[in-house]
Write a protein that holds these residues in place. Structure first.
Motif, PDB file in Angstrom:
ATOM      1  N   LEU A  30       0.936  -1.267   0.122  1.00 49.10           N
ATOM      2  CA  LEU A  30      -0.018   0.025  -0.004  1.00 49.10           C
ATOM      3  C   LEU A  30       0.959   1.100  -0.019  1.00 49.10           C
ATOM      4  O   LEU A  30       1.463   1.683   0.971  1.00 49.10           O
ATOM      5  CB  LEU A  30      -1.064   0.180   1.185  1.00 49.10           C
ATOM      6  N   ARG A  49      -3.779   7.727  -0.221  1.00 52.05           N
ATOM      7  CA  ARG A  49      -4.497   6.299  -0.322  1.00 52.05           C
ATOM      8  C   ARG A  49      -3.553   5.402  -1.345  1.00 52.05           C
ATOM      9  O   ARG A  49      -3.159   5.922  -2.153  1.00 52.05           O
ATOM     10  CB  ARG A  49      -5.919   6.181  -0.396  1.00 52.05           C
ATOM     11  N   ALA A  50      -3.879   4.084  -1.245  1.00 46.87           N
ATOM     12  CA  ALA A  50      -3.305   3.136  -2.176  1.00 46.87           C
ATOM     13  C   ALA A  50      -4.066   3.242  -3.489  1.00 46.87           C
ATOM     14  O   ALA A  50      -5.514   3.534  -3.155  1.00 46.87           O
ATOM     15  CB  ALA A  50      -3.380   1.735  -1.533  1.00 46.87           C
ATOM     16  N   GLN A  52      -6.722   1.882  -6.145  1.00 51.64           N
ATOM     17  CA  GLN A  52      -7.933   1.080  -5.901  1.00 51.64           C
ATOM     18  C   GLN A  52      -7.826  -0.415  -6.302  1.00 51.64           C
ATOM     19  O   GLN A  52      -8.377  -1.332  -5.713  1.00 51.64           O
ATOM     20  CB  GLN A  52      -9.271   1.450  -6.510  1.00 51.64           C
ATOM     21  N   ILE A  55      -6.244  -2.241  -3.340  1.00 55.87           N
ATOM     22  CA  ILE A  55      -7.434  -2.388  -2.490  1.00 55.87           C
ATOM     23  C   ILE A  55      -8.244  -3.808  -2.792  1.00 55.87           C
ATOM     24  O   ILE A  55      -8.307  -4.724  -2.072  1.00 55.87           O
ATOM     25  CB  ILE A  55      -8.154  -1.373  -2.272  1.00 55.87           C
ATOM     26  N   LEU A  58      -5.727  -6.781  -2.340  1.00 60.38           N
ATOM     27  CA  LEU A  58      -5.798  -7.199  -1.051  1.00 60.38           C
ATOM     28  C   LEU A  58      -7.181  -7.806  -0.434  1.00 60.38           C
ATOM     29  O   LEU A  58      -6.887  -9.045   0.121  1.00 60.38           O
ATOM     30  CB  LEU A  58      -5.740  -5.536  -0.127  1.00 60.38           C
ATOM     31  N   GLY A  59      -8.215  -7.361  -0.842  1.00 63.89           N
ATOM     32  CA  GLY A  59      -9.644  -8.342  -0.619  1.00 63.89           C
ATOM     33  C   GLY A  59      -9.605  -9.478  -1.143  1.00 63.89           C
ATOM     34  O   GLY A  59      -9.949 -10.505  -0.525  1.00 63.89           O
ATOM     35  N   VAL A  72       0.589  -6.863   4.664  1.00 59.43           N
ATOM     36  CA  VAL A  72       0.555  -5.603   4.167  1.00 59.43           C
ATOM     37  C   VAL A  72       1.751  -4.680   4.484  1.00 59.43           C
ATOM     38  O   VAL A  72       1.743  -4.408   5.921  1.00 59.43           O
ATOM     39  CB  VAL A  72      -0.909  -4.908   4.432  1.00 59.43           C
ATOM     40  N   GLU A  81      -4.722   6.898   4.279  1.00 53.86           N
ATOM     41  CA  GLU A  81      -5.830   6.356   4.584  1.00 53.86           C
ATOM     42  C   GLU A  81      -5.448   4.720   4.239  1.00 53.86           C
ATOM     43  O   GLU A  81      -5.431   4.324   3.364  1.00 53.86           O
ATOM     44  CB  GLU A  81      -6.671   6.897   3.631  1.00 53.86           C
ATOM     45  N   ILE A  82      -6.015   3.861   5.718  1.00 53.24           N
ATOM     46  CA  ILE A  82      -5.938   2.604   5.718  1.00 53.24           C
ATOM     47  C   ILE A  82      -7.300   2.337   5.365  1.00 53.24           C
ATOM     48  O   ILE A  82      -8.444   2.751   5.837  1.00 53.24           O
ATOM     49  CB  ILE A  82      -5.533   2.200   7.023  1.00 53.24           C
ATOM     50  N   PRO A  83      -7.672   1.143   4.384  1.00 57.19           N
ATOM     51  CA  PRO A  83      -9.181   0.728   4.257  1.00 57.19           C
ATOM     52  C   PRO A  83      -9.936   0.460   5.736  1.00 57.19           C
ATOM     53  O   PRO A  83      -9.114  -0.269   6.262  1.00 57.19           O
ATOM     54  CB  PRO A  83      -8.940  -0.584   3.358  1.00 57.19           C
ATOM     55  N   TYR A  86     -10.348  -2.968   7.186  1.00 58.70           N
ATOM     56  CA  TYR A  86      -9.165  -3.624   7.711  1.00 58.70           C
ATOM     57  C   TYR A  86      -8.404  -2.934   8.811  1.00 58.70           C
ATOM     58  O   TYR A  86      -7.418  -3.201   9.225  1.00 58.70           O
ATOM     59  CB  TYR A  86      -8.124  -3.694   6.351  1.00 58.70           C
TER      60      TYR A  86
END
Length: 122
Positions: A30, A49-50, A52, A55, A58-59, A72, A81-83, A86
């Protein structure tokens, strides 16, 4: 597996991604590549933020492998910004001193991978 280093063979990104996702462990990076803010907020409240797609990946790997087999790495910058789904999971910061390598090796070992510690010094 670094996806962009693999042959495309006429596939879409998602096809290529799923074709190369048969792995036992994932490291997700990230980095502060994008800026974002809530649509009701002012632009002054922008945060890093990372991307999209990262993200989504990651999911994907959290669902496929489970949290214990996904690490991570994140870029330590102010206002990152961390999701939200998570939050609370511990992340490993990456830095120029490469201390993150030992942390990843510990995580790999904890889930059953054999690690040659001398390779970390190369």
């Amino acid at each position: 597996i670094i996806l962009h280093e693999q042959p495309n063979k006429g596939r879409t990104i998602i096809e290529k991604f799923t074709d190369y996702s048969n792995v036992g462990f994932a490291v997700v990076l990230l980095s502060a590549d994008d800026l974002g803010f809530n649509k009701n907020d002012k632009i002054e409240n922008t945060s890093f933020r990372a991307r999209q797609n990262v993200i989504l990946e990651l999911g994907f790997f959290l669902g496929k492998l489970g949290r214990e087999k996904v690490v991570v790495l994140f870029e330590e910058v102010d206002n990152f910004e961390i999701p939200s789904d998570y939050l609370g999971v511990l992340f490993i910061p990456y830095d120029s001193n490469e201390n993150w390598k030992l942390s990843i090796a510990k995580e790999l070992k904890a889930v059953g991978f054999e690690i040659d510690g001398s390779k970390l010094l190369e």
